[in-house]
Motif scaffolding. Structure first.
Motif, PDB file in Angstrom:
ATOM      1  N   GLU A  16       1.161  -1.157  -0.329  1.00 56.54           N
ATOM      2  CA  GLU A  16       0.072   0.048  -0.074  1.00 56.54           C
ATOM      3  C   GLU A  16       0.431   1.541  -0.301  1.00 56.54           C
ATOM      4  O   GLU A  16       1.852   1.170   0.035  1.00 56.54           O
ATOM      5  CB  GLU A  16      -0.746   0.354   1.011  1.00 56.54           C
ATOM      6  CG  GLU A  16      -1.763  -1.253   0.868  1.00 56.54           C
ATOM      7  CD  GLU A  16      -2.720  -1.220   2.443  1.00 56.54           C
ATOM      8  OE1 GLU A  16      -2.793  -0.056   3.239  1.00 56.54           O
ATOM      9  OE2 GLU A  16      -4.166  -1.658   2.179  1.00 56.54           O
ATOM     10  N   TYR A  17       0.223   2.350  -0.602  1.00 52.10           N
ATOM     11  CA  TYR A  17       0.634   3.688  -0.516  1.00 52.10           C
ATOM     12  C   TYR A  17      -0.065   4.808  -0.061  1.00 52.10           C
ATOM     13  O   TYR A  17      -1.471   4.347  -0.992  1.00 52.10           O
ATOM     14  CB  TYR A  17       1.577   4.048  -1.666  1.00 52.10           C
ATOM     15  CG  TYR A  17       2.108   4.974  -1.685  1.00 52.10           C
ATOM     16  CD1 TYR A  17       3.434   5.013  -1.187  1.00 52.10           C
ATOM     17  CD2 TYR A  17       1.899   6.237  -2.421  1.00 52.10           C
ATOM     18  CE1 TYR A  17       4.173   6.740  -0.888  1.00 52.10           C
ATOM     19  CE2 TYR A  17       2.165   8.198  -2.130  1.00 52.10           C
ATOM     20  CZ  TYR A  17       3.739   7.862  -1.316  1.00 52.10           C
ATOM     21  OH  TYR A  17       3.940   9.140  -1.396  1.00 52.10           O
ATOM     22  N   ASP A  18       0.064   5.705   0.663  1.00 51.70           N
ATOM     23  CA  ASP A  18      -1.242   6.877   1.239  1.00 51.70           C
ATOM     24  C   ASP A  18      -2.672   5.879   1.095  1.00 51.70           C
ATOM     25  O   ASP A  18      -3.553   6.775   0.210  1.00 51.70           O
ATOM     26  CB  ASP A  18      -1.138   7.987  -0.277  1.00 51.70           C
ATOM     27  CG  ASP A  18      -1.239   9.076  -0.140  1.00 51.70           C
ATOM     28  OD1 ASP A  18      -2.062   9.417   1.018  1.00 51.70           O
ATOM     29  OD2 ASP A  18      -1.344   9.396  -1.136  1.00 51.70           O
ATOM     30  N   GLY A  19      -2.344   4.740   1.034  1.00 53.32           N
ATOM     31  CA  GLY A  19      -3.814   4.418   2.081  1.00 53.32           C
ATOM     32  C   GLY A  19      -4.730   3.629   0.756  1.00 53.32           C
ATOM     33  O   GLY A  19      -6.067   3.584   1.143  1.00 53.32           O
ATOM     34  N   LYS A  20      -3.874   3.090   0.485  1.00 57.89           N
ATOM     35  CA  LYS A  20      -4.460   2.065  -1.230  1.00 57.89           C
ATOM     36  C   LYS A  20      -3.974   1.373  -1.413  1.00 57.89           C
ATOM     37  O   LYS A  20      -2.568   1.513  -1.583  1.00 57.89           O
ATOM     38  CB  LYS A  20      -5.089   2.828  -2.011  1.00 57.89           C
ATOM     39  CG  LYS A  20      -4.508   4.077  -2.677  1.00 57.89           C
ATOM     40  CD  LYS A  20      -5.020   5.085  -3.787  1.00 57.89           C
ATOM     41  CE  LYS A  20      -5.801   6.060  -3.201  1.00 57.89           C
ATOM     42  NZ  LYS A  20      -6.252   7.400  -4.198  1.00 57.89           N
ATOM     43  N   LEU A  22      -0.749   0.212  -3.612  1.00 54.13           N
ATOM     44  CA  LEU A  22       0.418   0.525  -4.641  1.00 54.13           C
ATOM     45  C   LEU A  22      -0.582   0.184  -5.324  1.00 54.13           C
ATOM     46  O   LEU A  22      -0.980   2.034  -6.776  1.00 54.13           O
ATOM     47  CB  LEU A  22       1.488  -0.093  -4.724  1.00 54.13           C
ATOM     48  CG  LEU A  22       2.851   0.630  -4.980  1.00 54.13           C
ATOM     49  CD1 LEU A  22       2.781   2.114  -5.093  1.00 54.13           C
ATOM     50  CD2 LEU A  22       3.977   0.487  -5.009  1.00 54.13           C
ATOM     51  N   TRP A  25      -3.195   3.638  -6.578  1.00 51.28           N
ATOM     52  CA  TRP A  25      -2.573   4.653  -6.484  1.00 51.28           C
ATOM     53  C   TRP A  25      -1.915   5.287  -7.434  1.00 51.28           C
ATOM     54  O   TRP A  25      -2.207   5.899  -8.326  1.00 51.28           O
ATOM     55  CB  TRP A  25      -1.742   4.242  -5.144  1.00 51.28           C
ATOM     56  CG  TRP A  25      -0.451   6.103  -4.647  1.00 51.28           C
ATOM     57  CD1 TRP A  25      -1.646   6.879  -4.235  1.00 51.28           C
ATOM     58  CD2 TRP A  25       0.010   6.239  -5.797  1.00 51.28           C
ATOM     59  NE1 TRP A  25      -1.208   8.069  -4.355  1.00 51.28           N
ATOM     60  CE2 TRP A  25      -0.372   7.645  -5.219  1.00 51.28           C
ATOM     61  CE3 TRP A  25       0.818   5.832  -7.027  1.00 51.28           C
ATOM     62  CZ2 TRP A  25       1.763   8.669  -5.419  1.00 51.28           C
ATOM     63  CZ3 TRP A  25       2.462   7.270  -6.171  1.00 51.28           C
ATOM     64  CH2 TRP A  25       1.832   8.157  -6.319  1.00 51.28           C
ATOM     65  N   ASP A  28      -4.555   5.480 -10.367  1.00 48.97           N
ATOM     66  CA  ASP A  28      -5.118   7.192  -9.940  1.00 48.97           C
ATOM     67  C   ASP A  28      -4.462   7.792 -10.545  1.00 48.97           C
ATOM     68  O   ASP A  28      -4.776   9.069 -11.119  1.00 48.97           O
ATOM     69  CB  ASP A  28      -5.205   6.868  -8.587  1.00 48.97           C
ATOM     70  CG  ASP A  28      -6.304   5.741  -7.996  1.00 48.97           C
ATOM     71  OD1 ASP A  28      -7.378   5.661  -8.894  1.00 48.97           O
ATOM     72  OD2 ASP A  28      -6.751   6.161  -7.432  1.00 48.97           O
ATOM     73  N   GLU A  29      -3.034   7.656 -10.023  1.00 44.72           N
ATOM     74  CA  GLU A  29      -2.198   9.141 -10.220  1.00 44.72           C
ATOM     75  C   GLU A  29      -1.916   9.493 -11.906  1.00 44.72           C
ATOM     76  O   GLU A  29      -1.740  10.482 -12.952  1.00 44.72           O
ATOM     77  CB  GLU A  29      -0.699   9.273 -10.082  1.00 44.72           C
ATOM     78  CG  GLU A  29      -0.503   9.164  -7.814  1.00 44.72           C
ATOM     79  CD  GLU A  29      -0.848  10.416  -7.772  1.00 44.72           C
ATOM     80  OE1 GLU A  29      -0.390  11.496  -8.304  1.00 44.72           O
ATOM     81  OE2 GLU A  29      -1.723  10.342  -7.286  1.00 44.72           O
ATOM     82  N   ASN A  87       7.732  10.293  -5.354  1.00 47.27           N
ATOM     83  CA  ASN A  87       6.981   9.770  -3.903  1.00 47.27           C
ATOM     84  C   ASN A  87       7.812   8.135  -3.379  1.00 47.27           C
ATOM     85  O   ASN A  87       7.397   7.635  -2.035  1.00 47.27           O
ATOM     86  CB  ASN A  87       6.089   9.440  -4.331  1.00 47.27           C
ATOM     87  CG  ASN A  87       5.081  10.337  -3.910  1.00 47.27           C
ATOM     88  OD1 ASN A  87       4.055  10.734  -3.562  1.00 47.27           O
ATOM     89  ND2 ASN A  87       4.732  10.545  -5.890  1.00 47.27           N
TER      90      ASN A  87
END
Length: 106
Positions: A16-20, A22, A25, A28-29, A87
């Protein structure tokens, strides 16, 4: 037609990263960067750089291997790699030169 790269990121569902997850994430990015599409696949089984098996089996259901694939222009590829570096994310990937587009673009 566009010249670019086929990028495939490899990870596990439990990472996981930033609550979701990886993979989610990164996907999404990629949307924020303007990537036209991505495909996230969960595999049945695999092993990572650590030599550990990861599977979608009964005892390891939380940690199956995942693969996220995107066809990127050179600019999108640079933006995605810069985002991972910014990040401080270390993600194994493969990168191949490709030509891509839609069948109606021929």
């Amino acid at each position: 037609m566009t010249e670019g790269y086929l990028i495939t990121f490899f990870t596990q569902r439990s990472r996981e990263y930033d609550g979701k997850s990886l993979a989610r994430w990164i996907m999404d990015e990629a949307m924020k960067v303007g990537v036209r599409g991505a495909t996230l696949s969960t595999a049945q089984e695999g092993f990572g750089h650590d030599g550990r098996y990861h599977s979608n089996g009964y005892f390891d259901m939380q940690d199956p291997p995942q693969k996220l694939t995107m066809a990127l222009s050179e600019e999108e590829c640079e933006a995605m790699m810069a985002l991972l570096e910014k990040n401080d994310l270390k993600v194994f990937y493969t990168k191949s030169e490709i030509t891509f587009g839609f069948s109606s673009d021929r």
